[in-house]
Motif scaffolding. Structure first.
Motif, PDB file in Angstrom:
ATOM      1  N   PRO A  37       0.830  -1.204   0.000  1.00  0.00           N
ATOM      2  CA  PRO A  37       0.000   0.000   0.000  1.00  0.00           C
ATOM      3  C   PRO A  37       0.869   1.260   0.000  1.00  0.00           C
ATOM      4  CG  PRO A  37      -0.732  -1.533   1.693  1.00  0.00           C
ATOM      5  CD  PRO A  37       0.556  -2.061   1.160  1.00  0.00           C
ATOM      6  N   GLY A  38       0.385   2.266  -0.706  1.00  0.00           N
ATOM      7  CA  GLY A  38       1.116   3.528  -0.787  1.00  0.00           C
ATOM      8  C   GLY A  38       1.099   4.081  -2.191  1.00  0.00           C
ATOM      9  N   ARG A  39       1.945   5.057  -2.421  1.00  0.00           N
ATOM     10  CA  ARG A  39       2.008   5.747  -3.710  1.00  0.00           C
ATOM     11  C   ARG A  39       2.957   5.015  -4.659  1.00  0.00           C
ATOM     12  NH1 ARG A  39       0.215  10.289  -5.777  1.00  0.00           N
ATOM     13  NH2 ARG A  39       1.464  11.543  -7.189  1.00  0.00           N
ATOM     14  N   TRP A  40       2.485   4.792  -5.866  1.00  0.00           N
ATOM     15  CA  TRP A  40       3.256   4.139  -6.923  1.00  0.00           C
ATOM     16  C   TRP A  40       3.172   4.988  -8.175  1.00  0.00           C
ATOM     17  CZ3 TRP A  40       5.961  -0.473  -6.632  1.00  0.00           C
ATOM     18  CH2 TRP A  40       5.786  -1.221  -5.476  1.00  0.00           C
ATOM     19  N   LYS A  41       4.226   4.942  -8.964  1.00  0.00           N
ATOM     20  CA  LYS A  41       4.196   5.543 -10.295  1.00  0.00           C
ATOM     21  C   LYS A  41       4.294   4.405 -11.296  1.00  0.00           C
ATOM     22  CE  LYS A  41       5.984  10.121  -9.452  1.00  0.00           C
ATOM     23  NZ  LYS A  41       6.982  11.117  -9.803  1.00  0.00           N
ATOM     24  N   VAL A  42       3.340   4.370 -12.203  1.00  0.00           N
ATOM     25  CA  VAL A  42       3.333   3.347 -13.243  1.00  0.00           C
ATOM     26  C   VAL A  42       3.826   4.023 -14.522  1.00  0.00           C
ATOM     27  CG1 VAL A  42       1.939   1.703 -14.520  1.00  0.00           C
ATOM     28  CG2 VAL A  42       1.391   2.200 -12.138  1.00  0.00           C
ATOM     29  N   ARG A  43       4.940   3.551 -15.031  1.00  0.00           N
ATOM     30  CA  ARG A  43       5.549   4.119 -16.237  1.00  0.00           C
ATOM     31  C   ARG A  43       5.505   3.072 -17.349  1.00  0.00           C
ATOM     32  NH1 ARG A  43      10.893   6.338 -13.098  1.00  0.00           N
ATOM     33  NH2 ARG A  43       9.871   8.087 -12.057  1.00  0.00           N
ATOM     34  N   VAL A  44       5.014   3.480 -18.501  1.00  0.00           N
ATOM     35  CA  VAL A  44       4.893   2.568 -19.626  1.00  0.00           C
ATOM     36  C   VAL A  44       5.755   3.094 -20.767  1.00  0.00           C
ATOM     37  CG1 VAL A  44       3.301   1.434 -21.191  1.00  0.00           C
ATOM     38  CG2 VAL A  44       2.523   2.081 -18.915  1.00  0.00           C
ATOM     39  N   ASN A  45       6.774   2.331 -21.128  1.00  0.00           N
ATOM     40  CA  ASN A  45       7.625   2.625 -22.282  1.00  0.00           C
ATOM     41  C   ASN A  45       7.336   1.568 -23.333  1.00  0.00           C
ATOM     42  OD1 ASN A  45       9.552   4.865 -21.884  1.00  0.00           O
ATOM     43  ND2 ASN A  45      10.133   3.695 -20.061  1.00  0.00           N
ATOM     44  N   PHE A  46       6.971   1.994 -24.518  1.00  0.00           N
ATOM     45  CA  PHE A  46       6.680   1.003 -25.553  1.00  0.00           C
ATOM     46  C   PHE A  46       6.986   1.579 -26.929  1.00  0.00           C
ATOM     47  CE2 PHE A  46       2.863   3.375 -24.745  1.00  0.00           C
ATOM     48  CZ  PHE A  46       2.232   3.527 -25.964  1.00  0.00           C
ATOM     49  N   SER A  47       7.034   0.681 -27.893  1.00  0.00           N
ATOM     50  CA  SER A  47       7.300   1.095 -29.273  1.00  0.00           C
ATOM     51  C   SER A  47       6.321   0.386 -30.203  1.00  0.00           C
ATOM     52  CB  SER A  47       8.742   0.778 -29.675  1.00  0.00           C
ATOM     53  OG  SER A  47       8.975  -0.611 -29.609  1.00  0.00           O
ATOM     54  N   ALA A  48       5.975   1.094 -31.259  1.00  0.00           N
ATOM     55  CA  ALA A  48       5.093   0.568 -32.302  1.00  0.00           C
ATOM     56  C   ALA A  48       5.470   1.272 -33.596  1.00  0.00           C
ATOM     57  CB  ALA A  48       3.635   0.829 -31.957  1.00  0.00           C
ATOM     58  N   ASN A  49       5.578   0.513 -34.678  1.00  0.00           N
ATOM     59  CA  ASN A  49       5.968   1.071 -35.981  1.00  0.00           C
ATOM     60  C   ASN A  49       7.274   1.856 -35.903  1.00  0.00           C
ATOM     61  OD1 ASN A  49       3.841  -0.038 -37.314  1.00  0.00           O
ATOM     62  ND2 ASN A  49       2.602   1.818 -37.318  1.00  0.00           N
ATOM     63  N   ASN A  50       8.243   1.312 -35.219  1.00  0.00           N
ATOM     64  CA  ASN A  50       9.577   1.913 -35.089  1.00  0.00           C
ATOM     65  C   ASN A  50       9.565   3.290 -34.443  1.00  0.00           C
ATOM     66  OD1 ASN A  50      10.826  -0.335 -36.225  1.00  0.00           O
ATOM     67  ND2 ASN A  50      10.481   0.440 -38.294  1.00  0.00           N
ATOM     68  N   GLU A  51       8.551   3.600 -33.664  1.00  0.00           N
ATOM     69  CA  GLU A  51       8.510   4.843 -32.904  1.00  0.00           C
ATOM     70  C   GLU A  51       8.294   4.493 -31.448  1.00  0.00           C
ATOM     71  OE1 GLU A  51       6.428   8.246 -34.122  1.00  0.00           O
ATOM     72  OE2 GLU A  51       6.547   7.769 -36.243  1.00  0.00           O
ATOM     73  N   THR A  52       8.893   5.295 -30.561  1.00  0.00           N
ATOM     74  CA  THR A  52       8.781   5.026 -29.131  1.00  0.00           C
ATOM     75  C   THR A  52       7.750   5.958 -28.495  1.00  0.00           C
ATOM     76  OG1 THR A  52      10.630   6.521 -28.708  1.00  0.00           O
ATOM     77  CG2 THR A  52      11.137   4.178 -28.911  1.00  0.00           C
ATOM     78  N   PHE A  53       7.113   5.433 -27.446  1.00  0.00           N
ATOM     79  CA  PHE A  53       6.052   6.161 -26.761  1.00  0.00           C
ATOM     80  C   PHE A  53       6.246   5.999 -25.259  1.00  0.00           C
ATOM     81  CE2 PHE A  53       4.474   4.709 -30.832  1.00  0.00           C
ATOM     82  CZ  PHE A  53       3.923   5.857 -31.372  1.00  0.00           C
ATOM     83  N   TYR A  54       5.637   6.897 -24.487  1.00  0.00           N
ATOM     84  CA  TYR A  54       5.791   6.877 -23.029  1.00  0.00           C
ATOM     85  C   TYR A  54       4.533   7.415 -22.367  1.00  0.00           C
ATOM     86  CZ  TYR A  54       7.596   8.046 -18.392  1.00  0.00           C
ATOM     87  OH  TYR A  54       7.793   8.147 -17.039  1.00  0.00           O
ATOM     88  N   ALA A  55       4.139   6.777 -21.274  1.00  0.00           N
ATOM     89  CA  ALA A  55       3.020   7.257 -20.465  1.00  0.00           C
ATOM     90  C   ALA A  55       3.356   6.989 -18.991  1.00  0.00           C
ATOM     91  CB  ALA A  55       1.727   6.544 -20.848  1.00  0.00           C
ATOM     92  N   GLU A  56       2.856   7.843 -18.129  1.00  0.00           N
ATOM     93  CA  GLU A  56       3.111   7.709 -16.707  1.00  0.00           C
ATOM     94  C   GLU A  56       1.887   8.178 -15.928  1.00  0.00           C
ATOM     95  OE1 GLU A  56       5.847  10.021 -13.479  1.00  0.00           O
ATOM     96  OE2 GLU A  56       6.868   9.264 -15.247  1.00  0.00           O
ATOM     97  N   LYS A  57       1.604   7.470 -14.837  1.00  0.00           N
ATOM     98  CA  LYS A  57       0.526   7.882 -13.961  1.00  0.00           C
ATOM     99  C   LYS A  57       0.860   7.473 -12.534  1.00  0.00           C
ATOM    100  CE  LYS A  57      -4.359   8.059 -13.248  1.00  0.00           C
ATOM    101  NZ  LYS A  57      -5.660   7.705 -13.687  1.00  0.00           N
ATOM    102  N   ALA A  58       0.530   8.356 -11.597  1.00  0.00           N
ATOM    103  CA  ALA A  58       0.720   8.057 -10.188  1.00  0.00           C
ATOM    104  C   ALA A  58      -0.557   7.445  -9.631  1.00  0.00           C
ATOM    105  CB  ALA A  58       1.074   9.323  -9.429  1.00  0.00           C
ATOM    106  N   LEU A  59      -0.409   6.357  -8.903  1.00  0.00           N
ATOM    107  CA  LEU A  59      -1.535   5.650  -8.286  1.00  0.00           C
ATOM    108  C   LEU A  59      -1.301   5.498  -6.786  1.00  0.00           C
ATOM    109  CD1 LEU A  59      -1.963   2.677 -10.783  1.00  0.00           C
ATOM    110  CD2 LEU A  59      -3.268   4.788 -10.739  1.00  0.00           C
ATOM    111  N   THR A  60      -2.383   5.492  -6.034  1.00  0.00           N
ATOM    112  CA  THR A  60      -2.295   5.200  -4.603  1.00  0.00           C
ATOM    113  C   THR A  60      -2.959   3.863  -4.356  1.00  0.00           C
ATOM    114  OG1 THR A  60      -2.334   7.552  -4.082  1.00  0.00           O
ATOM    115  CG2 THR A  60      -2.834   6.039  -2.287  1.00  0.00           C
ATOM    116  N   ILE A  61      -2.156   2.895  -3.974  1.00  0.00           N
ATOM    117  CA  ILE A  61      -2.649   1.547  -3.703  1.00  0.00           C
ATOM    118  C   ILE A  61      -3.033   1.486  -2.226  1.00  0.00           C
ATOM    119  CG2 ILE A  61      -2.091  -0.915  -3.736  1.00  0.00           C
ATOM    120  CD1 ILE A  61      -2.061   0.356  -6.515  1.00  0.00           C
ATOM    121  N   GLU A  62      -4.254   0.999  -1.970  1.00  0.00           N
ATOM    122  CA  GLU A  62      -4.727   0.916  -0.586  1.00  0.00           C
ATOM    123  C   GLU A  62      -4.884  -0.517  -0.164  1.00  0.00           C
ATOM    124  OE1 GLU A  62      -8.225   3.284  -0.392  1.00  0.00           O
ATOM    125  OE2 GLU A  62      -7.163   5.080  -0.995  1.00  0.00           O
TER     126      GLU A  62
END
Length: 154
Positions: free
Chosen positions: A129-154
């Motif tokens: 439990p607590g604060r987590w950051k979920v980071r997603v690094n991925f690639s599609a069609n030879n291009e890279t992408f990134y997303a991030e979100k902070a979550l609080t797990i209880e």
């Protein structure tokens, strides 16, 4: 003959001692501050600047295609990762990083494996439990992408 009663007082000596102690205190902290090693610029500053620009470009590409949804379901103790429809029929490779700001020993990575509906369900019952950051690094069609979100797990 004068019979003056001279009394000995400590006030002048106490004032001088206080001034000397204060000056010593200031000199100690000035010397300590001057010997402090401050590296504001790293040795590979240029490479880091280019990497940061790449990170900004990844974010821009991700926003252009659509926002990556990262939601936490408290009842089911699951995290749903949903890629936008813009990635449909593309080979997607990447990883999901779970980052715990308060304890780096809990950090871990897992592969990104979206299903046909471009979603991936992750069991969160083992996460502390607590604060987590979920980071997603991925690639599609030879291009890279990134997303991030902070979550609080209880």
């Amino acid at each position: 003959m004068s019979t003056e009663n001279k009394t000995f007082t400590l006030w002048p000596y106490a004032i001088i001692a206080a001034i000397v102690l204060f000056a010593g205190y200031i000199i100690f902290f000035v010397v300590k501050a001057m010997n402090q090693d401050v590296d504001l610029v790293s040795k590979d500053y240029y490479a880091q600047e280019i990497a940061y620009q790449d990170h900004i470009n990844k974010l821009g590409r991700t926003i252009a295609v659509g926002e990556v949804g990262i939601t936490y379901n408290q009842e089911g103790k699951t995290i749903l990762l949903q890629l936008p429809e813009g990635y449909k029929d593309q080979k997607i490779y990447g990883q999901i990083e779970f980052f715990r700001p308060s304890d780096d020993a809990l950090d871990f990575k897992m592969p990104l494996q979206p299903g046909r509906d471009l979603s991936q369900l992750i069991q969160a019952d083992t996460l502390q439990p607590g604060r987590w950051k979920v980071r997603v690094n991925f690639s599609a069609n030879n291009e890279t992408f990134y997303a991030e979100k902070a979550l609080t797990i209880e």
